[in-house]
Design an enzyme around this catalytic site. Structure first.
Site, PDB file in Angstrom:
ATOM      1  N   GLY A  19     -11.154   3.867   6.637  1.00  0.00           N
ATOM      2  CA  GLY A  19     -10.656   5.262   7.115  1.00  0.00           C
ATOM      3  C   GLY A  19     -10.359   5.485   8.412  1.00  0.00           C
ATOM      4  CG  PHE A  20     -12.274   5.225  11.469  1.00  0.00           C
ATOM      5  CD1 PHE A  20     -12.448   6.516  12.296  1.00  0.00           C
ATOM      6  CD2 PHE A  20     -13.499   4.925  10.656  1.00  0.00           C
ATOM      7  CE1 PHE A  20     -13.227   7.642  11.980  1.00  0.00           C
ATOM      8  CE2 PHE A  20     -14.533   5.933  10.393  1.00  0.00           C
ATOM      9  CZ  PHE A  20     -14.532   7.083  11.047  1.00  0.00           C
ATOM     10  N   GLY A  21      -8.011   4.122  11.863  1.00  0.00           N
ATOM     11  CA  GLY A  21      -7.065   3.092  12.184  1.00  0.00           C
ATOM     12  C   GLY A  21      -7.173   2.822  13.677  1.00  0.00           C
ATOM     13  N   GLY A  22      -6.293   1.766  14.377  1.00  0.00           N
ATOM     14  CA  GLY A  22      -6.599   1.585  15.462  1.00  0.00           C
ATOM     15  C   GLY A  22      -7.573   0.421  15.969  1.00  0.00           C
ATOM     16  CG  ASP A  46      -8.235  -3.027   3.483  1.00  0.00           C
ATOM     17  OD1 ASP A  46      -7.641  -3.158   4.659  1.00  0.00           O
ATOM     18  OD2 ASP A  46      -8.498  -2.282   2.395  1.00  0.00           O
ATOM     19  N   GLY A  47      -8.031  -4.921   6.685  1.00  0.00           N
ATOM     20  CA  GLY A  47      -8.194  -4.397   8.090  1.00  0.00           C
ATOM     21  C   GLY A  47      -7.478  -5.173   9.065  1.00  0.00           C
ATOM     22  N   GLY A  48      -6.581  -4.684   9.905  1.00  0.00           N
ATOM     23  CA  GLY A  48      -5.998  -4.976  11.239  1.00  0.00           C
ATOM     24  C   GLY A  48      -5.394  -6.581  11.102  1.00  0.00           C
ATOM     25  CG  HIS A  56     -10.094   0.431  -1.559  1.00  0.00           C
ATOM     26  ND1 HIS A  56      -9.778   0.209   0.072  1.00  0.00           N
ATOM     27  CD2 HIS A  56     -11.591   0.618  -1.378  1.00  0.00           C
ATOM     28  CE1 HIS A  56     -11.218  -0.082   0.639  1.00  0.00           C
ATOM     29  NE2 HIS A  56     -11.981   0.414  -0.113  1.00  0.00           N
ATOM     30  CG  ASP A  71      -5.781   2.488   0.734  1.00  0.00           C
ATOM     31  OD1 ASP A  71      -6.668   1.844   0.393  1.00  0.00           O
ATOM     32  OD2 ASP A  71      -4.705   2.202   1.425  1.00  0.00           O
ATOM     33  CG  MET A 122      -9.014   7.132   1.814  1.00  0.00           C
ATOM     34  SD  MET A 122      -8.743   7.207   3.789  1.00  0.00           S
ATOM     35  CE  MET A 122      -7.361   5.804   3.555  1.00  0.00           C
ATOM     36  CG  MET A 148     -12.284   3.586   1.257  1.00  0.00           C
ATOM     37  SD  MET A 148     -10.823   3.206   2.499  1.00  0.00           S
ATOM     38  CE  MET A 148      -9.378   3.291   1.260  1.00  0.00           C
ATOM     39  CG  HIS A 189      -4.011  -1.316  -2.081  1.00  0.00           C
ATOM     40  ND1 HIS A 189      -4.995  -2.036  -2.543  1.00  0.00           N
ATOM     41  CD2 HIS A 189      -4.524  -0.379  -1.178  1.00  0.00           C
ATOM     42  CE1 HIS A 189      -6.116  -1.582  -2.087  1.00  0.00           C
ATOM     43  NE2 HIS A 189      -5.752  -0.946  -1.157  1.00  0.00           N
ATOM     44  CB  SER A 198       3.365   0.383   8.249  1.00  0.00           C
ATOM     45  OG  SER A 198       2.360   0.009   8.885  1.00  0.00           O
ATOM     46  CG  MET A 243     -13.295  -3.108   3.563  1.00  0.00           C
ATOM     47  SD  MET A 243     -12.978  -1.204   3.578  1.00  0.00           S
ATOM     48  CE  MET A 243     -11.761  -1.108   4.368  1.00  0.00           C
ATOM     49  CB  SER A 281      -0.873   0.035   1.138  1.00  0.00           C
ATOM     50  OG  SER A 281      -1.557   1.228   1.300  1.00  0.00           O
TER      51      SER A 281
END
Length: 256
Positions: free
Chosen positions: A148-151, A207-209, A68, A37, A39, A70, A35, A230, A143, A10
Site C-alpha cells: 500500500g505504500f510507494g517509494g 512484490d515490491g521495488g 491480490h 491490486d 485495496m 490487501m 494482476h 508501470s 512482499m 498490473s
C-alpha cells in the site's frame, strides 16, 4: 524445476478509462496473466478497485485475473469476486491466521485459485501450514515492500524467503512484478517482484521495488512469474519489456 515463466501486467498502472483495451493490449504484447491490486483503505491506506471492476473487465477478456487482496476482511470478498469472474484470490496471512481453512475452502468453492501473501515483517514459516494443510493454498506472495505504500526500496533479504519456499516446495511457481509503485506515481524503471505456483503447486510471489538488476536476483532465488506495472505500461515498447522479463526468468531457470 517444472515451472514456466508467467508475465502479469498490473492493471493498476493502466489507463482506467480504457481498461478493456489496455487488457487486450497487454495480452497482445505477450502477457500471461493480468494482476489486479485490490485495496480497502483499511488494511492499507489506499483504496483501489473491487468486484465491480473485475466484473466489468471479465466481460471483455478471458485472461487469468490474478487478484491480490490487501483487505482486512477477505471473507467478505470471496462471493463477490467469484461472481465477478476473478481467477486467483490471494489474501494476507497476517489477518487470516484463525480462519484460513474456511477462507481457502470458500475460495475454491467459487472456482478461484487461493493464494496467501506475507508482508516483509512476517516470517516465512507463517505460511507453511497453509501450504501443507489438507486443503492448501496454491500460491504464496512474498512482499519485499510494505503493501500500500510507494517509494520503498527493494528488500533483498526477502529473497531468503523465496529461496526457503523454493527449496521446501520444488514445484514453486515464482512471479516478479512492479505493482504498487505505478499507482503511487513512481518511475517506470522501478520493478516489484512476485512469485507464484500453479494448480496443485505452491505459488510464491515477490512484490515490491524491483529494478532491472534485481529482477535477475529474484529470478535466481526462484521467481518465475513477473507482475509488471508501470515498467510495462510506461515503456515505449511493452512487448519488448515483457520479453526481457520472460528471458530473465528462463535464463535463471536454466542456470539453476
Amino acid at each position: 524445476m517444472g515451472v514456466t515463466a508467467k508475465i502479469a501486467p498490473s492493471m493498476l498502472s493502466s489507463d482506467f478509462a480504457n481498461l478493456a483495451s489496455e487488457a487486450e493490449r497487454m495480452l497482445n504484447c505477450g502477457a500471461d496473466w493480468l494482476h489486479m491490486d485490490i485495496m480497502d483503505g483499511h488494511f492499507v491506506p489506499n483504496l483501489t478497485i473491487g468486484a465491480p471492476v473485475i466484473e466489468s473487465l471479465r466481460k471483455h477478456t478471458k485472461a487469468y485475473l490474478d487478484c491480490h487482496l490487501m483487505v482486512t476482511n477477505p471473507l467478505d470478498y470471496v462471493e463477490p469476486l467469484g461472481k465477478a469472474g476473478a481467477s486467483g484470490f490471494t489474501f494476507h496471512v497476517e489477518i487470516s491466521k484463525d480462519n484460513w481453512q474456511e477462507l481457502v475452502q470458500r475460495i475454491k468453492s467459487k472456482g478461484m485459485r487461493p493464494g496467501v501473501a506475507l508482508k516483509p515483517g512476517t516470517s516465512v514459516e507463517e505460511v507453511y501450514p497453509l501450504v501443507e494443510g489438507a486443503n492448501p493454498v496454491e500460491m504464496v506472495l512474498v512482499m519485499t515492500v510494505e503493501p500500500g505504500f510507494g517509494g520503498q526500496k527493494f528488500m533483498p533479504e526477502m529473497m531468503d524467503k523465496v529461496r526457503s519456499l523454493r527449496n521446501r516446495y520444488p514445484s514453486l511457481d515464482i512471479e516478479v512484478s512492479p505493482s504498487l509503485i505505478s499507482f503511487c506515481n513512481f518511475s517506470w524503471a522501478l520493478w516489484d517482484g512476485i512469485a507464484g505456483i500453479g494448480l496443485g503447486e505452491v505459488c510464491t510471489k515477490v512484490d515490491g521495488g524491483l529494478g532491472p538488476s534485481t529482477i535477475a536476483e529474484a529470478a535466481s532465488a526462484g521467481a518465475n512469474c513477473i507482475v509488471a506495472g508501470s515498467s510495462v505500461f510506461g515503456a515505449p515498447e511493452p512487448a519488448h519489456v515483457i520479453s526481457l522479463m520472460r528471458k530473465s526468468v528462463e535464463d535463471a531457470q536454466k542456470n539453476s
